[in-house]
Enzyme design. Structure first.
Site, short mmCIF file in Angstrom:
data_model
loop_
_atom_site.label_atom_id
_atom_site.label_comp_id
_atom_site.label_asym_id
_atom_site.label_seq_id
_atom_site.Cartn_x
_atom_site.Cartn_y
_atom_site.Cartn_z
N VAL A 7 0.86 -1.19 0.00
CA VAL A 7 0.00 0.00 0.00
C VAL A 7 0.89 1.24 0.00
O VAL A 7 1.51 1.58 1.01
CB VAL A 7 -0.94 0.02 1.22
N GLY A 8 0.96 1.91 -1.14
CA GLY A 8 1.72 3.14 -1.26
C GLY A 8 0.82 4.35 -1.19
O GLY A 8 -0.41 4.23 -1.18
N ASN A 9 1.41 5.53 -1.16
CA ASN A 9 0.61 6.76 -1.07
C ASN A 9 -0.24 6.99 -2.31
O ASN A 9 -1.32 7.57 -2.22
CB ASN A 9 1.54 7.96 -0.86
N THR A 10 0.22 6.54 -3.46
CA THR A 10 -0.50 6.76 -4.71
C THR A 10 -1.20 5.51 -5.21
O THR A 10 -2.37 5.56 -5.63
CB THR A 10 0.46 7.27 -5.80
N ASN A 11 -0.51 4.37 -5.16
CA ASN A 11 -1.07 3.11 -5.66
C ASN A 11 -0.87 1.98 -4.67
O ASN A 11 0.07 1.99 -3.87
CB ASN A 11 -0.40 2.71 -6.99
N SER A 108 7.61 1.13 6.26
CA SER A 108 7.66 -0.31 6.00
C SER A 108 8.12 -0.62 4.59
O SER A 108 8.77 -1.64 4.34
CB SER A 108 6.29 -0.93 6.27
N ASP A 109 7.82 0.27 3.64
CA ASP A 109 8.26 0.04 2.26
C ASP A 109 9.78 0.05 2.16
O ASP A 109 10.37 -0.74 1.41
CB ASP A 109 7.64 1.07 1.32
N ARG A 110 10.42 0.92 2.92
CA ARG A 110 11.89 1.00 2.89
C ARG A 110 12.50 -0.26 3.51
O ARG A 110 13.52 -0.77 3.01
CB ARG A 110 12.37 2.25 3.62
N THR A 132 5.92 8.23 -4.62
CA THR A 132 5.39 9.54 -4.26
C THR A 132 6.51 10.40 -3.67
O THR A 132 6.63 11.59 -3.96
CB THR A 132 4.24 9.39 -3.26
#
EC number: 2.7.1.33
Length: 259
Positions: A7-11, A108-110, A132
């Site tokens: 779950v990213g900020n854009t997609n 968490s993405d990093r 983003t």
């Protein structure tokens, strides 16, 4: 099969793995106002198109940088897959030593990208994620996550230019072959594009200088291909790095999450 959700900020990117192989992947817009049923119907539509069913899934793992959507995401997993998902966050086994002031602050993405890059490409390694925000992470030769840099992403910067400069139009992000634009739009596109190529190369060079190392540089994210095709600073383009990291983290934590 394992369902992985980034779950990213854009997609939001959704993938299905079987025996460590990515079988299918899809992307949907991140909307923090979506209900669990709306999310469920979207994912089930993806599954229907791929001839998959919810019963094919034995486990789910989610990485999110958008806290407001997580309740709906978790509810969707339980309601439509009868699985309580593993959430990337404090307490998860990553295999990384985080040498930062406050490990809980790291997105968490990093973490997921660092896990995947270290495993797939070895250390030392720099991970650049063009999302983003544009993030740079450095993992040293001992596998220690040393930190990194966060800069505004290409889309954020482009929108800011349009919103804050009254006479400048909104432009599409596009690769430019000419740094000297012959129109306002061409000049903006050249400045945006080459500005981010230069930012990427400059930050990578400074990380290498300050770390006194020669790390491999891995790029990922929706806009990575466009930037890296113009830059010699990036060694590897891996568009599925985050999904790979999620699958790897699921395996490292599987005993407590599989149904």
């Amino acid at each position: 099969m394992i369902l992985v959700i980034d779950v990213g900020n854009t997609n939001c990117t959704v993938g299905v793995y079987e025996k460590q192989k990515l079988l299918k992947h899809w992307r949907m817009t991140t909307d923090r106002h979506r209900t669990s049923d709306e999310l469920g119907m979207t994912v089930l539509n993806f599954f229907s198109y791929a001839n998959l069913t919810p019963s094919d899934i034995q486990g789910i793992i989610i990485s999110s940088v958008v806290p407001p959507i997580m309740h709906a995401m978790e509810t969707m997993c339980v309601r439509y897959f009868n699985i309580r998902p593993l959430i990337v966050g404090p307490g998860i086994k990553t295999g990384l030593n985080l040498k930062v002031d406050n490990p809980r602050e790291i997105g968490s993405d990093r973490i997921v990208n660092a896990v995947a890059a270290s495993e797939e490409y070895g250390t030392p390694v720099i991970v650049v994620d063009f999302g983003t925000a544009t993030t740079f992470c450095y993992i040293d030769e001992s596998g220690v996550y040393q930190g990194g840099a966060i800069a505004p992403g290409i889309m954020i910067s482009t929108e800011a230019l349009y919103n804050r400069a009254a006479k400048l139009p909104r432009v599409d992000i596009a690769e430019s072959n000419q740094i000297i634009g012959k129109s306002t739009v061409a000049s903006m596109q050249a400045g945006i594009f080459y500005g981010f190529v230069g930012q990427c190369e400059g930050i990578i060079a400074e990380i290498k200088k300050q770390s006194n190392a020669s790390p491999v540089v891995v790029a990922t994210g929706g806009l990575a291909r466009m930037i890296t095709e113009k830059s010699s600073a990036v060694d590897i383009l891996d568009p599925f790095l985050t999904l790979k990291g999620l699958e790897l983290l699921y395996r490292r934590n599987k005993p407590t999450t599989e149904k």
